[in-house]
Design an enzyme around this catalytic site. Structure first.
Site, PDB file in Angstrom:
ATOM      1  N   SER A  16      36.645  -7.084  28.921  1.00 43.18           N
ATOM      2  CA  SER A  16      35.643  -6.978  29.982  1.00 43.18           C
ATOM      3  C   SER A  16      35.775  -8.139  30.967  1.00 43.18           C
ATOM      4  O   SER A  16      35.880  -9.298  30.565  1.00 43.18           O
ATOM      5  CB  SER A  16      34.246  -6.999  29.358  1.00 43.18           C
ATOM      6  OG  SER A  16      33.298  -7.390  30.312  1.00 43.18           O
ATOM      7  N   SER A  18      33.397  -8.463  33.247  1.00 44.49           N
ATOM      8  CA  SER A  18      32.001  -8.814  33.540  1.00 44.49           C
ATOM      9  C   SER A  18      31.564 -10.046  32.760  1.00 44.49           C
ATOM     10  O   SER A  18      30.819 -10.879  33.266  1.00 44.49           O
ATOM     11  CB  SER A  18      31.078  -7.655  33.168  1.00 44.49           C
ATOM     12  OG  SER A  18      31.367  -6.552  33.971  1.00 44.49           O
ATOM     13  N   LYS A  64      27.407   5.760  32.000  1.00 47.62           N
ATOM     14  CA  LYS A  64      26.719   5.588  33.288  1.00 47.62           C
ATOM     15  C   LYS A  64      25.787   6.744  33.660  1.00 47.62           C
ATOM     16  O   LYS A  64      24.792   6.540  34.356  1.00 47.62           O
ATOM     17  CB  LYS A  64      27.751   5.408  34.414  1.00 47.62           C
ATOM     18  CG  LYS A  64      28.387   4.051  34.462  1.00 47.62           C
ATOM     19  CD  LYS A  64      29.345   3.978  35.639  1.00 47.62           C
ATOM     20  CE  LYS A  64      29.758   2.556  35.923  1.00 47.62           C
ATOM     21  NZ  LYS A  64      30.372   2.413  37.246  1.00 47.62           N
ATOM     22  N   ASP A  99      26.944  -0.583  42.683  1.00 47.23           N
ATOM     23  CA  ASP A  99      28.289  -0.384  43.258  1.00 47.23           C
ATOM     24  C   ASP A  99      28.215  -0.190  44.773  1.00 47.23           C
ATOM     25  O   ASP A  99      29.039  -0.713  45.515  1.00 47.23           O
ATOM     26  CB  ASP A  99      28.965   0.839  42.635  1.00 47.23           C
ATOM     27  CG  ASP A  99      29.430   0.555  41.217  1.00 47.23           C
ATOM     28  OD1 ASP A  99      29.739  -0.606  40.920  1.00 47.23           O
ATOM     29  OD2 ASP A  99      29.460   1.500  40.417  1.00 47.23           O
ATOM     30  N   GLY A 123      40.007  10.239  47.654  1.00 49.40           N
ATOM     31  CA  GLY A 123      39.613  10.418  46.252  1.00 49.40           C
ATOM     32  C   GLY A 123      38.190  10.917  46.114  1.00 49.40           C
ATOM     33  O   GLY A 123      37.299  10.520  46.866  1.00 49.40           O
ATOM     34  N   GLY A 126      34.962   9.603  40.047  1.00 46.03           N
ATOM     35  CA  GLY A 126      33.774   8.803  39.772  1.00 46.03           C
ATOM     36  C   GLY A 126      33.596   7.635  40.726  1.00 46.03           C
ATOM     37  O   GLY A 126      32.483   7.336  41.154  1.00 46.03           O
ATOM     38  N   ALA A 127      34.699   6.985  41.078  1.00 48.18           N
ATOM     39  CA  ALA A 127      34.603   5.774  41.900  1.00 48.18           C
ATOM     40  C   ALA A 127      34.201   6.061  43.341  1.00 48.18           C
ATOM     41  O   ALA A 127      33.710   5.167  44.039  1.00 48.18           O
ATOM     42  CB  ALA A 127      35.938   5.030  41.873  1.00 48.18           C
ATOM     43  N   ARG A 148      43.310  14.998  46.468  1.00 46.19           N
ATOM     44  CA  ARG A 148      44.430  15.857  46.047  1.00 46.19           C
ATOM     45  C   ARG A 148      43.928  17.260  45.725  1.00 46.19           C
ATOM     46  O   ARG A 148      44.490  18.248  46.169  1.00 46.19           O
ATOM     47  CB  ARG A 148      45.107  15.207  44.831  1.00 46.19           C
ATOM     48  CG  ARG A 148      46.248  16.007  44.262  1.00 46.19           C
ATOM     49  CD  ARG A 148      46.880  15.278  43.104  1.00 46.19           C
ATOM     50  NE  ARG A 148      45.921  15.029  42.015  1.00 46.19           N
ATOM     51  CZ  ARG A 148      46.247  14.444  40.879  1.00 46.19           C
ATOM     52  NH1 ARG A 148      47.483  14.030  40.669  1.00 46.19           N
ATOM     53  NH2 ARG A 148      45.341  14.267  39.936  1.00 46.19           N
ATOM     54  N   THR A 190      41.052   6.398  44.564  1.00 43.81           N
ATOM     55  CA  THR A 190      41.838   7.058  43.515  1.00 43.81           C
ATOM     56  C   THR A 190      42.436   6.007  42.581  1.00 43.81           C
ATOM     57  O   THR A 190      42.364   4.808  42.850  1.00 43.81           O
ATOM     58  CB  THR A 190      42.999   7.898  44.079  1.00 43.81           C
ATOM     59  OG1 THR A 190      44.047   7.011  44.515  1.00 43.81           O
ATOM     60  CG2 THR A 190      42.567   8.784  45.230  1.00 43.81           C
ATOM     61  N   LEU A 217      39.999   0.026  46.044  1.00 47.29           N
ATOM     62  CA  LEU A 217      39.036  -0.265  44.969  1.00 47.29           C
ATOM     63  C   LEU A 217      39.686  -0.752  43.677  1.00 47.29           C
ATOM     64  O   LEU A 217      39.027  -1.268  42.797  1.00 47.29           O
ATOM     65  CB  LEU A 217      38.185   0.984  44.671  1.00 47.29           C
ATOM     66  CG  LEU A 217      36.782   0.990  45.278  1.00 47.29           C
ATOM     67  CD1 LEU A 217      36.811   0.725  46.764  1.00 47.29           C
ATOM     68  CD2 LEU A 217      36.090   2.305  45.014  1.00 47.29           C
TER      69      LEU A 217
END
Ligand code: ATR
Length: 275
Positions: A16, A18, A64, A99, A123, A126-127, A148, A190, A217
């Site tokens: 992690s 974090s 999440k 986020d 993309g 999730g992100a 895509r 992506t 990202l």
């Protein structure tokens, strides 16, 4: 000062970033608080949320979405993004998503104003959810999305309720026709270029222009092929490391009402990534 306890939960939790990031912030600010990492299996999630004595947690994959069922309150943004990454435990268990603000603050730090900018998001996984909500909620940016699998992009904007605010274009524009729409900022959400596929980039180098601002990202590797190509062309670039730190910083603001030491947190993440 009373010690507070925080942690990130996930499954698996592995390495992690974090933990070192938040520990470095506490140390820099002389705070006695702790930050742990906890592997919580999906079947143990509800019980954990009910009984934990922690003051706050960050939530990562795969919890999440699922964790939302077990909270008393959820912020509007987290509801729209349909993901919670920060929970505070006071009298109520409150879920937030940091986020989207991490994304905004990464741009702000670089002096980038979204107003009237043409932004291309690549993309629809999730992100990209927090990015799309962030871009369409508070800004007058013109947002274009490509993925895509185009159907996934169409489904996602409908699910987020932003279908009128986002134009979807074909992914082939990027890869075969060698034409980009008129664009100021490109955000890669992506996994193309992520370790162990460091040699890949979602955009052919010849499409990049010096006036493009590239936000990738991905933070592993710290410099993706897309970022290297962009720097060679002369573009301004922002790494996913910046967003990682700014979303973490926002968690600290929510939990403790403090102004986090951004540079210290960046240094800690960088050190963990290269060690
Ligand atoms: P995350 O939660 O990290 O966003 P994800 O939900 O699996 O992960 O989404 C990954 C994203 O990267 C998707 O947009 C995916 O495109 P598809 O929807 O078509 O699968 C994109 N992606 C992954 N590998 C890709 C590749 N080789 N080329 C293009 N896009 C890719």
């Amino acid at each position: 000062m009373q010690q507070k306890k925080f942690a990130v939960i996930g499954h698996p939790i592995g390495h992690s970033l974090s933990k070192p990031m938040h520990e470095a912030a506490f140390k820099k600010l002389n705070l006695p608080h702790t930050y742990d990492k906890l592997d919580i299996a999906p079947e143990d999630l509800e019980q954990f949320i009910k009984t934990t004595n922690l003051d706050g947690i960050n939530v990562t994959i795969p919890h999440k979405v699922e964790v939302m069922k077990h909270l008393d309150e959820i912020s509007n943004e987290a509801k729209q993004i349909k993901a919670v990454n920060t929970i505070s435990f006071n009298e109520t268990k409150t879920g937030n998503n940091t986020d989207w603000i991490g994304f905004q603050n990464s741009l702000k730090e670089e002096g980038i104003i979204l107003e009237n900018k043409n932004v291309l998001v690549i993309g629809a996984g999730g992100a990209s959810r927090a990015i799309l909500v962030s871009l369409t909620n508070n800004n007058n940016a013109n947002v274009t999305l490509t993925n895509r699998t185009q159907q996934k992009a169409e489904d996602l904007v409908k699910e987020l309720g932003i279908q009128d605010k986002v134009k979807i274009i074909s992914y082939e524009l990027l890869t075969t026709s060698h034409q980009l729409p008129q664009v100021d900022i490109i955000v890669n959400t992506t996994s193309v270029g992520m370790h162990p596929h460091e040699d890949q980039s979602p955009i052919p180098k010849e499409l990049l222009k010096p006036n493009h601002i590239i936000f990738d990202l991905i933070y592993n590797p710290l410099k993706t092929k897309l970022m290297k190509d962009s720097e060679e062309i002369g573009c301004k670039t922002i790494s996913g490391m910046s967003m990682l730190v700014h979303q973490g910083a926002q968690s600290l603001r929510i939990w403790l009402g403090i102004e986090p030491p951004i540079q210290t947190m960046k240094d800690a993440v960088m050190k963990s990534l290269i060690s």
